[in-house]
Design an enzyme around this catalytic site. Structure first.
Site, PDB file in Angstrom:
ATOM      1  N   HIS A 104       1.206   3.302  -3.929  1.00 51.68           N
ATOM      2  CA  HIS A 104       0.222   3.671  -4.952  1.00 51.68           C
ATOM      3  C   HIS A 104       0.926   4.674  -5.868  1.00 51.68           C
ATOM      4  O   HIS A 104       1.751   5.468  -5.394  1.00 51.68           O
ATOM      5  CB  HIS A 104      -0.978   4.410  -4.369  1.00 51.68           C
ATOM      6  N   ASP A 107       1.096   8.072  -4.459  1.00 48.12           N
ATOM      7  CA  ASP A 107       1.912   8.278  -3.245  1.00 48.12           C
ATOM      8  C   ASP A 107       3.280   8.810  -3.623  1.00 48.12           C
ATOM      9  O   ASP A 107       3.841   9.647  -2.920  1.00 48.12           O
ATOM     10  CB  ASP A 107       2.199   6.949  -2.503  1.00 48.12           C
TER      11      ASP A 107
HETATM   12  C1  XUL Z   1      -7.155   0.568   2.452  1.00 45.77           C
HETATM   13  C2  XUL Z   1      -5.998  -0.257   2.101  1.00 45.77           C
HETATM   14  C3  XUL Z   1      -5.182   0.181   0.945  1.00 45.77           C
HETATM   15  C4  XUL Z   1      -4.638  -0.925   0.118  1.00 45.77           C
HETATM   16  C5  XUL Z   1      -3.912  -0.472  -1.125  1.00 45.77           C
HETATM   17  O1  XUL Z   1      -7.905   0.105   3.504  1.00 45.77           O
HETATM   18  O2  XUL Z   1      -5.716  -1.235   2.751  1.00 45.77           O
HETATM   19  O3  XUL Z   1      -4.183   1.014   1.412  1.00 45.77           O
HETATM   20  O4  XUL Z   1      -3.760  -1.709   0.852  1.00 45.77           O
HETATM   21  O5  XUL Z   1      -4.705   0.274  -1.960  1.00 45.77           O
END
Ligand code: XUL
Ligand code: CO
Length: 442
Positions: A104, A107
């Site tokens: 993300h 992150d």
């Molecule tokens: C949350 C989840 C996230 C997504 C990316 O449950 O799986 O980490 O993979 O936003």
């Protein structure tokens, strides 16, 4: 780029040593260089590390702050910590021998006081990531934007009742798409973290879904306008953090995408624990996505049968994974997708070595499942059973049904004059379960 000293000095790159090894820091089934059908295991399985769990996870839970303290989490500024952390991450990616990672935006780079400041931070870390990717050969499987942690997103991002938040989220995703594109990301993921509701008392469900569709159309248009060729993926999840999430499962995702004219632009990123939270098996979600030609990528993890939330554990259940791999292989594989370990260490697993045990265990379980699945497919016993079970639709009136060449009148006449009462046949479930066990356990 300055060459940092090792962040994992006691751990050597993980090597394949075969099933008989007693070395807990070796692969027993995953041999990245082994060639199967003209492609290496690394190319078949396309493993990826999730930056948020592996390098931002602290073991925090609602009852206490983090327990996992990493030596690289200190420095002059948030930006310099972010860079050192990324150096550690790439050392880990290399040593655990994954070809990909996922992140993300928040992150990899700290959020600033303004959007402009956040964007500048992200640009700096994207430049750092680019250099590390070039130096190591590790690639970006997918990028995404965190549209769920900051308080501005407490009532959703694209589905927020306030258009101001929608606009902010659009600006943030624009930047995250730019970052993913700059790093050669092969996919971009939309997980609707808070795109749902807590109560219908304050929610206009139809308007919120219209807005979500508008957002995704804008994302498609923008991605194409910058020349991003990667696959756009929706990651379904039924609940958590919201009580109800609009992308509940693959079936509701397909209905949503078709309703709003988005289906040809998206595939699905399926997460094992999200499937089980929706009351489905992992294989069910894969089969539904494959049935629509929309199987994109996998967030590889597992839940806990006794708990009703997203525990994001590493999956070592070879039987479950073998069934999943059969469905994935039958669907023609994951294309530009991969197997991304969206899985975290347990709160007491505080040593850097635990990161290695966790990932190599998941990789080995998938590699073994891959081999078992290939054997199952090569032997053709299950496929043969299915073919025979549906054979009545291959010829005669059955084929006419499948091709929609007959109607109720013709079938009524046929049954009354010729066919009479059907002769039921066994579904042979127990026989098939025993057969499966032979492949998994020998
Ligand atoms: C949350 C989840 C996230 C997504 C990316 O449950 O799986 O980490 O993979 O936003
Ligand atoms: Co996920």
């Amino acid at each position: 780029m300055k060459k940092a000293s090792s962040h994992f000095p006691r751990i050597r790159p993980i090597a394949y040593e075969g099933p008989a090894t007693r070395n807990a820091l070796a692969f027993r089934h995953y041999n990245p260089d082994e060639v199967v059908d003209g492609r290496t295991m690394a190319e078949h399985l396309r493993f990826s590390v999730a930056y948020w769990h592996a390098f931002r996870g602290t073991g925090a839970d609602p009852f206490g702050p983090g327990t996992i303290l990493r030596p690289w989490e200190s420095g002059r500024s948030a930006l310099s910590v972010a860079k050192t952390r990324m150096d550690a991450a790439f050392e880990f990616f290399q040593k655990i021998r994954v070809p990909f990672y996922c992140f993300h935006d928040r992150d990899i780079a700290p959020e600033g006081k303004t959007l402009a400041a956040s964007n500048r931070n992200l640009e700096q870390l994207v430049a750092h990531a680019k250099a590390l990717q070039q130096a190591t050969g590790v690639k970006l499987l997918w990028g995404t934007a965190n549209l769920f942690s900051h308080r501005r997103y407490m009532c959703g991002a694209a589905t927020n009742p306030d258009a101001h938040v929608f606009a902010y989220a659009a600006a943030q995703v624009k930047q995250a798409l730019d970052a993913t594109h700059a790093l050669g990301g092969q996919n971009y993921v939309f997980w609707g973290g808070r795109e749902g509701y807590e109560t219908l008392l304050n929610t206009d469900l139809k308007r919120e879904q219209d807005h979500l569709a508008a957002f995704l159309h804008m994302a498609v248009d923008y991605a194409r306008s910058i020349g991003f060729q990667g696959q756009l993926l929706i990651e379904p999840k039924p609940k958590e953090p919201t009580k109800h999430q609009y992308d509940f499962d693959v079936a509701s995702g397909v209905a949503f995408l078709r309703t709003y004219g988005l289906a040809r632009h998206f595939k699905f990123n399926l997460e094992t624990n999200h499937a089980t939270l929706a009351g489905h098996s992992f294989q069910h979600e894969i089969e539904v996505a494959a049935a629509h030609g929309m199987l994109g990528s996998i967030d590889a993890n597992a839940g806990d049968e006794l708990l009703g939330w997203d525990t994001d554990q590493f999956n070592t259940n070879v039987k479950e994974l073998a069934l999943a791999m059969v469905s994935i292989l039958r669907a023609g594989g994951l294309g530009s997708g991969g197997l991304n370990f969206d899985a975290k260490l347990r709160r007491p697993s505080i040593d850097p070595a635990d990161l290695f045990y966790a990932h190599l265990g998941g990789m080995d379980a998938y590699a073994l499942a891959f081999k078992i699945a290939r054997q199952i497919i090569a032997d053709g016993q299950f496929a043969g059973f299915l073919q025979e079970r549906y054979a009545s639709y291959d010829t005669g009136y059955g084929r006419a049904i499948a091709r929609r060449q007959v109607g109720f009148r013709e079938l009524n006449r046929l049954v009354l004059r010729q066919l009479g009462e059907p002769r039921p046949r066994s579904g042979r479930q127990e026989y098939l379960e025993n057969l499966l066990n032979r492949y998994v356990h020998g």
